[in-house]
Scaffold this motif. Structure first.
Motif, mmCIF file in Angstrom:
data_model
loop_
_atom_site.group_PDB
_atom_site.id
_atom_site.type_symbol
_atom_site.label_atom_id
_atom_site.label_comp_id
_atom_site.label_asym_id
_atom_site.label_seq_id
_atom_site.Cartn_x
_atom_site.Cartn_y
_atom_site.Cartn_z
ATOM 1 N N PRO A 106 0.795 -1.231 0.000
ATOM 2 C CA PRO A 106 0.000 0.000 0.000
ATOM 3 C C PRO A 106 0.827 1.282 0.000
ATOM 4 N N VAL A 107 2.060 1.226 0.485
ATOM 5 C CA VAL A 107 2.911 2.417 0.519
ATOM 6 C C VAL A 107 3.815 2.485 -0.708
ATOM 7 N N VAL A 108 4.505 1.370 -0.995
ATOM 8 C CA VAL A 108 5.470 1.357 -2.101
ATOM 9 C C VAL A 108 4.793 1.664 -3.436
ATOM 10 N N GLU A 109 3.551 1.192 -3.624
ATOM 11 C CA GLU A 109 2.876 1.449 -4.895
ATOM 12 C C GLU A 109 2.588 2.934 -5.108
ATOM 13 N N LYS A 110 2.596 3.720 -4.032
ATOM 14 C CA LYS A 110 2.387 5.163 -4.143
ATOM 15 C C LYS A 110 3.679 5.887 -4.530
ATOM 16 N N ILE A 111 4.803 5.216 -4.312
ATOM 17 C CA ILE A 111 6.112 5.817 -4.584
ATOM 18 C C ILE A 111 6.621 5.422 -5.963
ATOM 19 N N GLU A 112 6.438 4.149 -6.304
ATOM 20 C CA GLU A 112 6.918 3.637 -7.588
ATOM 21 C C GLU A 112 5.974 4.033 -8.720
ATOM 22 N N SER A 113 6.540 4.332 -9.882
ATOM 23 C CA SER A 113 5.710 4.690 -11.031
ATOM 24 C C SER A 113 4.924 3.481 -11.543
ATOM 25 N N ARG A 114 5.506 2.286 -11.344
ATOM 26 C CA ARG A 114 4.821 1.059 -11.771
ATOM 27 C C ARG A 114 5.079 -0.029 -10.748
ATOM 28 N N PHE A 115 4.026 -0.572 -10.166
ATOM 29 C CA PHE A 115 4.183 -1.611 -9.146
ATOM 30 C C PHE A 115 3.694 -2.943 -9.705
ATOM 31 N N ILE A 116 4.521 -3.989 -9.547
ATOM 32 C CA ILE A 116 4.181 -5.325 -10.046
ATOM 33 C C ILE A 116 3.452 -6.102 -8.944
ATOM 34 N N ALA A 117 2.210 -6.462 -9.213
ATOM 35 C CA ALA A 117 1.420 -7.224 -8.240
ATOM 36 C C ALA A 117 1.821 -8.700 -8.271
ATOM 37 N N ASN A 118 1.619 -9.389 -7.139
ATOM 38 C CA ASN A 118 1.977 -10.807 -7.052
ATOM 39 C C ASN A 118 0.911 -11.602 -6.311
ATOM 40 N N ASP A 119 0.843 -12.894 -6.650
ATOM 41 C CA ASP A 119 -0.090 -13.809 -6.002
ATOM 42 C C ASP A 119 0.624 -14.572 -4.887
ATOM 43 N N ILE A 120 -0.108 -14.827 -3.826
ATOM 44 C CA ILE A 120 0.408 -15.621 -2.713
ATOM 45 C C ILE A 120 -0.646 -16.643 -2.328
ATOM 46 N N TYR A 121 -0.209 -17.895 -2.141
ATOM 47 C CA TYR A 121 -1.125 -18.904 -1.603
ATOM 48 C C TYR A 121 -0.388 -19.745 -0.561
ATOM 49 N N LEU A 122 -0.882 -19.689 0.662
ATOM 50 C CA LEU A 122 -0.329 -20.497 1.746
ATOM 51 C C LEU A 122 -1.460 -21.280 2.392
ATOM 52 N N ASP A 123 -1.379 -22.597 2.310
ATOM 53 C CA ASP A 123 -2.364 -23.451 2.967
ATOM 54 C C ASP A 123 -1.878 -23.768 4.376
ATOM 55 N N ASN A 124 -2.615 -24.588 5.067
ATOM 56 C CA ASN A 124 -2.329 -24.898 6.462
ATOM 57 C C ASN A 124 -0.898 -25.414 6.650
ATOM 58 N N GLY A 125 -0.085 -24.700 7.435
ATOM 59 C CA GLY A 125 1.257 -25.146 7.770
ATOM 60 C C GLY A 125 2.285 -25.019 6.676
ATOM 61 N N GLU A 126 1.983 -24.306 5.601
ATOM 62 C CA GLU A 126 2.924 -24.214 4.484
ATOM 63 C C GLU A 126 3.965 -23.116 4.676
ATOM 64 N N MET A 127 5.124 -23.328 4.059
ATOM 65 C CA MET A 127 6.228 -22.374 4.111
ATOM 66 C C MET A 127 6.716 -22.095 2.697
ATOM 67 N N MET A 128 6.940 -20.808 2.402
ATOM 68 C CA MET A 128 7.534 -20.410 1.133
ATOM 69 C C MET A 128 8.988 -20.033 1.373
ATOM 70 N N ILE A 129 9.924 -20.727 0.693
ATOM 71 C CA ILE A 129 11.329 -20.317 0.690
ATOM 72 C C ILE A 129 11.506 -19.386 -0.515
ATOM 73 N N ILE A 130 11.831 -18.119 -0.250
ATOM 74 C CA ILE A 130 11.906 -17.114 -1.316
ATOM 75 C C ILE A 130 13.358 -16.685 -1.511
ATOM 76 N N THR A 131 13.889 -16.940 -2.685
ATOM 77 C CA THR A 131 15.256 -16.541 -3.016
ATOM 78 C C THR A 131 15.233 -15.508 -4.141
ATOM 79 N N GLY A 132 16.366 -14.878 -4.338
ATOM 80 C CA GLY A 132 16.463 -13.841 -5.362
ATOM 81 C C GLY A 132 17.507 -12.829 -4.933
ATOM 82 N N PRO A 133 18.030 -12.039 -5.868
ATOM 83 C CA PRO A 133 19.110 -11.105 -5.548
ATOM 84 C C PRO A 133 18.657 -9.943 -4.677
ATOM 85 N N ASN A 134 19.625 -9.251 -4.081
ATOM 86 C CA ASN A 134 19.329 -8.001 -3.391
ATOM 87 C C ASN A 134 18.630 -7.053 -4.361
#
Length: 236
Positions: free
Chosen positions: A25-53
């Motif tokens: 809600p804050v970053v999208e007001k600062i950036e000229s274009r904000f990329i939306a993303n989907d998230i799905y977490l079921d019961n007890g699930e964990m997402m390991i998220i990697t990627g560069p700085n």
């Protein structure tokens, strides 16, 4: 809510978190274009998220936590659709800071925050972990990060977003059904790296840390030498 394109969250009697086209809600007001993303977490699930700085891991994690917080305080939320159960608490271990007046190093603060999560989180909690074990040696750090992830998965069963630079953590997906690998996409073009800000399934092929150092303005001789050293280390 109408001006910002927010939606009304739907609460269900299940331990689920589903966000379609979620935004910060804050970053999208600062950036000229904000990329939306989907998230799905079921019961007890964990997402390991990697990627560069600078790829957007921290922004993604924080927008998920903010969406849950806003929904449970009765607000509309920055997404196209949100379906969620009730969370008892949101736990975060984010950023690097020290407490020198109390004699605590950055790593000690990190471990204190992690300990608090492991002692207090429940299966109804949302856990946001942005790097675990970076304040010590590589082998110590990886071992701690791996052990913390296992403990949350096996004992606590909280829905968890775990961002890390340790690519070896991607091996957890092969060992546990409720752990899934994701990465923030980047694209290489003519020797330059383009940050796409999109969350994709699977692990990344490399970290791009040296490229980020180049963007920060390190002398070209230092950057070139770092690439040479990286090649030597990878061979060994």
């Amino acid at each position: 809510a109408m001006e910002n394109g927010y939606c009304k969250p739907k609460f269900v009697d299940r331990k689920v978190l589903q966000i379609r086209a979620g935004r910060h809600p804050v970053v999208e007001k600062i950036e000229s274009r904000f990329i939306a993303n989907d998230i799905y977490l079921d019961n007890g699930e964990m997402m390991i998220i990697t990627g560069p700085n600078m790829a957007g891991k921290s922004t993604l994690q924080r927008q998920v936590a903010l969406t849950v917080l806003m929904a449970q305080m009765g607000s509309y939320v920055p997404a196209k659709e949100v379906i969620l159960g009730i969370f008892d608490r949101i736990f975060t271990r984010v950023g690097a800071s020290d407490d020198l007046s109390a004699g605590q190093s950055t790593f000690m603060v990190e471990m204190n925050e992690t300990a608090s999560i492991l002692h207090n989180a429940t299966e109804n909690s949302l856990v946001i972990l942005d790097e675990i074990g970076r304040g010590t040696s590589t082998f110590d750090g990886v071992s701690l990060a791996w052990s913390v992830a296992e403990h949350i998965h096996n004992k606590i069963k909280a829905k968890t977003l775990f961002a890390t630079h340790y690519h070896v953590m991607n091996k957890l997906e092969q060992k546990f059904d409720r752990i899934k690998n994701y990465n923030i996409a980047v694209k290489e073009s003519k020797g330059e790296v383009i940050f796409l800000r999109k969350l994709l399934p699977g692990g990344p092929d490399q970290s791009y840390g040296i490229h980020v150092a180049k963007l920060a303005g390190l002398p070209s001789s230092v950057v070139d030498r770092a690439k040479e050293i990286q090649t030597i280390l990878e061979k060994d």
